[in-house]
Design a protein around this motif. Structure first.
Motif, PDB file in Angstrom:
ATOM      1  N   ILE A   1      23.195  45.180 109.294  1.00  0.00           N
ATOM      2  CA  ILE A   1      24.454  44.618 108.807  1.00  0.00           C
ATOM      3  C   ILE A   1      24.996  45.554 107.747  1.00  0.00           C
ATOM      4  O   ILE A   1      24.231  46.189 107.047  1.00  0.00           O
ATOM      5  CB  ILE A   1      24.250  43.205 108.218  1.00  0.00           C
ATOM      6  CG1 ILE A   1      25.571  42.459 108.142  1.00  0.00           C
ATOM      7  CG2 ILE A   1      23.583  43.229 106.873  1.00  0.00           C
ATOM      8  CD1 ILE A   1      25.422  40.968 107.986  1.00  0.00           C
ATOM      9  N   CYS A   2      26.299  45.692 107.649  1.00  0.00           N
ATOM     10  CA  CYS A   2      26.850  46.501 106.569  1.00  0.00           C
ATOM     11  C   CYS A   2      27.409  45.571 105.509  1.00  0.00           C
ATOM     12  O   CYS A   2      27.633  44.403 105.746  1.00  0.00           O
ATOM     13  CB  CYS A   2      27.929  47.458 107.073  1.00  0.00           C
ATOM     14  SG  CYS A   2      29.444  46.663 107.609  1.00  0.00           S
ATOM     15  N   GLN A   3      27.648  46.116 104.335  1.00  0.00           N
ATOM     16  CA  GLN A   3      28.007  45.246 103.226  1.00  0.00           C
ATOM     17  C   GLN A   3      29.336  44.538 103.467  1.00  0.00           C
ATOM     18  O   GLN A   3      29.498  43.379 103.114  1.00  0.00           O
ATOM     19  CB  GLN A   3      28.062  46.051 101.933  1.00  0.00           C
ATOM     20  CG  GLN A   3      26.677  46.461 101.467  1.00  0.00           C
ATOM     21  CD  GLN A   3      26.689  47.040 100.081  1.00  0.00           C
ATOM     22  OE1 GLN A   3      27.747  47.314  99.528  1.00  0.00           O
ATOM     23  NE2 GLN A   3      25.523  47.217  99.510  1.00  0.00           N
ATOM     24  N   THR A   4      30.314  45.202 104.071  1.00  0.00           N
ATOM     25  CA  THR A   4      31.572  44.514 104.310  1.00  0.00           C
ATOM     26  C   THR A   4      31.403  43.424 105.351  1.00  0.00           C
ATOM     27  O   THR A   4      32.071  42.401 105.291  1.00  0.00           O
ATOM     28  CB  THR A   4      32.655  45.505 104.775  1.00  0.00           C
ATOM     29  OG1 THR A   4      32.174  46.222 105.906  1.00  0.00           O
ATOM     30  CG2 THR A   4      32.994  46.474 103.670  1.00  0.00           C
ATOM     31  N   GLN A   5      30.459  43.611 106.303  1.00  0.00           N
ATOM     32  CA  GLN A   5      30.181  42.542 107.249  1.00  0.00           C
ATOM     33  C   GLN A   5      29.476  41.388 106.560  1.00  0.00           C
ATOM     34  O   GLN A   5      29.610  40.248 106.958  1.00  0.00           O
ATOM     35  CB  GLN A   5      29.313  43.074 108.393  1.00  0.00           C
ATOM     36  CG  GLN A   5      30.070  44.012 109.324  1.00  0.00           C
ATOM     37  CD  GLN A   5      29.140  44.656 110.328  1.00  0.00           C
ATOM     38  OE1 GLN A   5      27.981  44.899 110.032  1.00  0.00           O
ATOM     39  NE2 GLN A   5      29.652  44.935 111.505  1.00  0.00           N
ATOM     40  N   SER A   6      28.692  41.696 105.525  1.00  0.00           N
ATOM     41  CA  SER A   6      28.005  40.645 104.796  1.00  0.00           C
ATOM     42  C   SER A   6      28.963  39.851 103.924  1.00  0.00           C
ATOM     43  O   SER A   6      28.663  38.746 103.517  1.00  0.00           O
ATOM     44  CB  SER A   6      26.922  41.254 103.896  1.00  0.00           C
ATOM     45  OG  SER A   6      25.966  41.918 104.661  1.00  0.00           O
TER      46      SER A   6
ATOM     47  N   ILE B   1      18.439  40.080 102.890  1.00  0.00           N
ATOM     48  CA  ILE B   1      18.409  41.093 101.839  1.00  0.00           C
ATOM     49  C   ILE B   1      19.808  41.663 101.617  1.00  0.00           C
ATOM     50  O   ILE B   1      20.268  41.817 100.477  1.00  0.00           O
ATOM     51  CB  ILE B   1      17.424  42.221 102.205  1.00  0.00           C
ATOM     52  CG1 ILE B   1      15.987  41.706 102.155  1.00  0.00           C
ATOM     53  CG2 ILE B   1      17.588  43.410 101.267  1.00  0.00           C
ATOM     54  CD1 ILE B   1      15.514  41.298 100.781  1.00  0.00           C
ATOM     55  N   GLN B   2      20.512  41.964 102.708  1.00  0.00           N
ATOM     56  CA  GLN B   2      21.857  42.516 102.581  1.00  0.00           C
ATOM     57  C   GLN B   2      22.801  41.523 101.908  1.00  0.00           C
ATOM     58  O   GLN B   2      23.679  41.911 101.133  1.00  0.00           O
ATOM     59  CB  GLN B   2      22.390  42.899 103.966  1.00  0.00           C
ATOM     60  CG  GLN B   2      21.644  44.047 104.625  1.00  0.00           C
ATOM     61  CD  GLN B   2      21.953  45.379 103.977  1.00  0.00           C
ATOM     62  OE1 GLN B   2      22.951  45.502 103.282  1.00  0.00           O
ATOM     63  NE2 GLN B   2      21.114  46.361 104.186  1.00  0.00           N
ATOM     64  N   ARG B   3      22.622  40.252 102.208  1.00  0.00           N
ATOM     65  CA  ARG B   3      23.500  39.241 101.617  1.00  0.00           C
ATOM     66  C   ARG B   3      23.315  39.195 100.099  1.00  0.00           C
ATOM     67  O   ARG B   3      24.288  39.184  99.343  1.00  0.00           O
ATOM     68  CB  ARG B   3      23.177  37.876 102.237  1.00  0.00           C
ATOM     69  CG  ARG B   3      24.141  36.773 101.830  1.00  0.00           C
ATOM     70  CD  ARG B   3      25.525  37.050 102.339  1.00  0.00           C
ATOM     71  NE  ARG B   3      26.421  35.935 102.070  1.00  0.00           N
ATOM     72  CZ  ARG B   3      27.717  35.967 102.300  1.00  0.00           C
ATOM     73  NH1 ARG B   3      28.265  37.054 102.813  1.00  0.00           N
ATOM     74  NH2 ARG B   3      28.475  34.927 102.040  1.00  0.00           N
ATOM     75  N   LEU B   4      22.069  39.156  99.650  1.00  0.00           N
ATOM     76  CA  LEU B   4      21.824  39.141  98.207  1.00  0.00           C
ATOM     77  C   LEU B   4      22.328  40.426  97.562  1.00  0.00           C
ATOM     78  O   LEU B   4      22.900  40.398  96.466  1.00  0.00           O
ATOM     79  CB  LEU B   4      20.331  38.961  97.930  1.00  0.00           C
ATOM     80  CG  LEU B   4      19.747  37.579  98.223  1.00  0.00           C
ATOM     81  CD1 LEU B   4      18.251  37.565  97.926  1.00  0.00           C
ATOM     82  CD2 LEU B   4      20.448  36.501  97.409  1.00  0.00           C
TER      83      LEU B   4
END
Length: 462
Positions: A15-20, A121-124
């Motif tokens: 996942i990328c940060q903008t997707q998160s 992890i990416q979400r946090l």
């Protein structure tokens, strides 16, 4: 974009940060470049998240309530700067860590769990990154701009799968192995099982995994508490989050104890088993070998069936050693009990000194030695020094690293029990020189029934 290699078949974009990003915050990202062209002076995430995180697990709701009403002083920020640097370093390592996790092969359940782990992890990370880059404390200590702070708090407090509450719940369940993912195994246990337990990189990798996992969770709970503050929720709600954090972190700590126990400080040695040296839990083990040229005439070397020595025994005998020489590595002292270890340097606290002398074969003697050896004399005969203790009961289990097999020596009262490990008493009998035998015994040494032919008793733990 961050990626993890899963099941060794294809590369999956986690996942990328903008997707998160929650949809209500994605729009706010588009003007970031404009703000970067006109940067404003602001304080980093250190000023907002880390002080709350420290109090979260150490001082609880009372301290948080006091801190909530006051602006942080500069000396408080300086005292916490090391913690912030640690989080920054760990965050930069997450790519390599997730790649290592993704390379494990555990089938469909692992695939599903690895994707969920990566998403969580990416979400946090997104929550913390947005807080750091887009928000800052105003003069009154509140986060500004107010509209973005409110939107950020709404996203963190969301009750769906993307909210901090669900994400932190998922991580907790994966760490202690009760999520139903990974075949109900712990994510950490699966990761640890793939590491080379005797490698010098074993302990750094274990620490990196745990440091990152705990740091990201604590920061996540801090973001949760900060969001409650922004939304002016009650201190009771804050207290419930803190209680949840304390309970979960303590559950994880207890669950992980067998994996985080370190070898005691000091320099010493243990016999080498057929699986190699013990787990390198903050200890670097160095190998050594003493070749005994035992009696040539009617040789009667003997040993218990199923002995776990690392080979090298028959008509002659190789003693193989695992030696720890770095006195700074490890934690604490050896526990009280009834057992012996090899001496290297000073005996650790609580041990007594002793030694054994082997009168090896006189004729055409082929004794040899190599590597790192216990204190002693290694020539045509053999003299090895030991450290032994009898200040505790052998039946009372002691805590030592339990992730790989190892040997201790029996001392006086049977084999010492070790927590979370099975023990088997074993023995080896040397056929020493027949003519004018000069075997000797000094001080505190392992249990030896041999007389003119040493018969030493070992305790094998697995």
């Amino acid at each position: 974009m961050k990626f993890a290699l899963l099941v060794g078949v294809f590369v999956l974009s986690i996942i990328c940060q903008t997707q998160s990003a929650p949809t209500e915050l994605q729009a706010a990202e588009f003007d970031y470049g404009q703000e970067a062209a006109h940067p404003r002076k602001r304080r980093s995430i250190l000023a907002v998240v880390i002080p709350i995180a420290v109090n979260l697990l150490q001082q609880g709701i009372e301290a948080y309530g006091r801190q909530k009403a006051q602006q942080l002083e500069q000396d408080q920020l300086e005292a916490l700067r090391d913690i912030q640097r640690k989080l920054d370093v760990l965050d930069r390592k997450v790519d390599a860590l997730q790649r290592a996790i993704g390379e494990l092969r555990f089938g469909q359940q692992w695939l599903e769990g690895a994707v969920l782990y990566g998403n969580d992890i990416q979400r946090l990370e997104y929550f913390l990154d947005f807080l750091d880059r887009r928000l800052s404390p105003g003069n009154n200590g509140q986060l500004v701009p107010n509209n973005l702070a409110e939107e950020w708090a709404d996203a963190v407090l969301s009750l769906d799968d993307d909210g901090a509450g669900q994400v932190l719940h998922n991580l907790h369940e994966m760490i202690i192995g009760s999520s139903g993912l990974f075949g109900r195994n712990s994510l950490f246990v699966l990761y640890e099982s793939t590491l080379d337990g005797q490698s010098t990189q074993y302990w750094p990798k274990v620490r990196q995994f745990l440091d990152f996992t705990f740091s990201i969770q604590v920061a996540g709970y801090a973001a949760w508490v900060t969001s409650l503050n922004i939304k002016d929720r009650s201190l009771q709600e804050v207290a419930e989050v803190i209680d949840t954090a304390n309970t979960r972190i303590e559950e994880q700590r207890v669950f992980l104890l067998p994996y985080t126990k370190e070898w005691p400080r000091g320099s010493y040695g243990l016999p080498r088993t057929n699986t190699g040296c013990p787990v390198a839990a903050n200890a670097r083990w160095l190998n050594g070998v003493r070749h005994h040229d035992t009696e040539d005439d009617d040789n009667s070397n003997a040993w218990i069936g199923g002995i776990h020595f690392d080979g090298g025994y028959g008509t002659n005998m190789d003693q193989k050693f695992c030696m720890k020489t770095d006195t700074a590595m490890g934690e604490g002292n050896w526990p009280a009990g009834n057992y012996c270890i090899f001496k290297k340097g000073n005996c650790p606290v609580g041990f007594q000194w002793g030694k054994l002398k082997w009168d090896d074969e006189d004729d055409d003697n082929k004794n040899s030695a190599s590597g790192v050896l216990p204190d002693g004399i290694y020539n045509r005969n053999t003299e090895i020094q030991y450290c032994c203790r009898s200040d505790g009961s052998a039946t009372t289990p002691i805590a030592l690293p339990s992730r790989r097999p190892f040997y201790l020596f029996r001392f006086r009262a049977g084999c010492q029990r070790v927590a979370d490990m099975a023990v088997r008493e074993e023995w080896f009998r040397w056929d020493d020189e027949d003519d004018d035998n000069a075997n000797r015994y000094y001080g505190a040494h392992p249990f030896d029934q041999g007389g003119r032919n040493h018969r030493i008793h070992y305790c094998y733990y697995s």
